[in-house]
Design a protein around this motif. Sequence first.
Motif, short mmCIF file in Angstrom:
data_model
loop_
_atom_site.label_atom_id
_atom_site.label_comp_id
_atom_site.label_asym_id
_atom_site.label_seq_id
_atom_site.Cartn_x
_atom_site.Cartn_y
_atom_site.Cartn_z
N ALA A 110 10.55 -18.22 101.17
CA ALA A 110 10.61 -18.47 102.60
C ALA A 110 10.31 -19.94 102.86
CB ALA A 110 9.61 -17.57 103.33
N THR A 111 10.29 -20.32 104.13
CA THR A 111 9.89 -21.67 104.51
C THR A 111 8.88 -21.57 105.63
OG1 THR A 111 11.84 -21.79 105.93
CG2 THR A 111 11.97 -22.89 103.80
N GLY A 112 8.11 -22.62 105.82
CA GLY A 112 7.06 -22.63 106.83
C GLY A 112 5.68 -22.70 106.20
N PHE A 113 4.69 -22.93 107.02
CA PHE A 113 3.33 -23.14 106.54
C PHE A 113 2.31 -22.48 107.46
CE2 PHE A 113 5.94 -26.72 105.32
CZ PHE A 113 5.53 -27.05 104.04
N LEU A 114 1.15 -22.20 106.91
CA LEU A 114 -0.07 -22.07 107.69
C LEU A 114 -0.92 -23.26 107.32
CD1 LEU A 114 -1.05 -18.29 107.31
CD2 LEU A 114 0.15 -19.39 109.21
N ARG A 115 -1.51 -23.91 108.31
CA ARG A 115 -2.40 -25.02 108.03
C ARG A 115 -3.75 -24.75 108.67
NH1 ARG A 115 2.66 -28.29 108.05
NH2 ARG A 115 2.81 -29.15 105.95
N VAL A 116 -4.80 -25.08 107.92
CA VAL A 116 -6.16 -24.81 108.36
C VAL A 116 -6.85 -26.14 108.63
CG1 VAL A 116 -8.33 -23.64 107.85
CG2 VAL A 116 -6.19 -22.74 106.92
N TRP A 117 -7.41 -26.26 109.82
CA TRP A 117 -8.08 -27.46 110.28
C TRP A 117 -9.56 -27.12 110.49
CZ3 TRP A 117 -4.79 -31.72 112.07
CH2 TRP A 117 -3.42 -31.43 112.01
N THR A 118 -10.45 -28.04 110.18
CA THR A 118 -11.87 -27.78 110.32
C THR A 118 -12.54 -28.85 111.18
OG1 THR A 118 -12.36 -28.96 108.25
CG2 THR A 118 -12.02 -26.57 108.12
N GLY A 119 -13.54 -28.41 111.96
CA GLY A 119 -14.34 -29.33 112.76
C GLY A 119 -15.69 -29.55 112.13
N SER A 120 -16.41 -30.52 112.64
CA SER A 120 -17.72 -30.85 112.10
C SER A 120 -18.80 -30.88 113.17
CB SER A 120 -17.66 -32.22 111.39
OG SER A 120 -17.24 -33.22 112.29
N LEU A 121 -18.54 -30.19 114.28
CA LEU A 121 -19.48 -30.17 115.40
C LEU A 121 -20.09 -28.77 115.50
CD1 LEU A 121 -17.33 -32.08 118.05
CD2 LEU A 121 -19.11 -33.02 116.56
#
Length: 216
Positions: A110-121
């Motif tokens: 397949a094509t496409g992504f999941l992306r995980v972003w993190t905060g530091s607060l």
Amino acid sequence: MRHATGTARRIAGLATLPLALALLSGCGTEAEPSGKAAPSSASGTESAAATGPVHSVGAKGGPCPLPVTLDAPADWKVAPVKLEGEAGAAIGVQGTVTLACELDARPSGATGFLRVWTGSLPGENPRAALEAFVTDVPDEKREQVVYREVKAGALPAVEVTYLGTSAVTEETEKERALAVGTPSGVVVIAVDAMDDAEHDAVLPAYERAKQSVRTT
């Protein structure tokens, strides 16, 4: 970030910016077939993403440590993201969160992504973080924006869906992301796709990841 509509379009050029951002090798199949999966295989790929074997992503000591763990299809490639220099920071920071991990569907056909972003607060409000994530794209017109309270695993979370239209290309695509609070900061999980067909193909894996979220 200052790029075209959709995180996928904003990050599509990362491979051409090796000095800005390096995707480190992670677990999962390394092969990366080019092109989109044939329509006849799409439903099978989506079904596998929803019900097939998985591996856990985010554990300490793993290739992509996160404040949470979640399940990803076993045949997806998982890689941590290393930001380098000002260019990398410009691409990999959105709102109050930073790109930390990429889940790539291409090895599955397949094509496409999941992306995980993190905060530091610590203690940051997930809704506020998600709103900042969505609005930090000034060249995107957002319509039909809906925020809703949901569960990520057993954890309270906030999800957003909307249509994003690029001021540059005038193309419109579906967008979806989820924010959950953790003791170390907010985690955002986003569907990244180049068009609505890719978005819909990635959605089963997103829903599975959403249901499996747990703190580390």
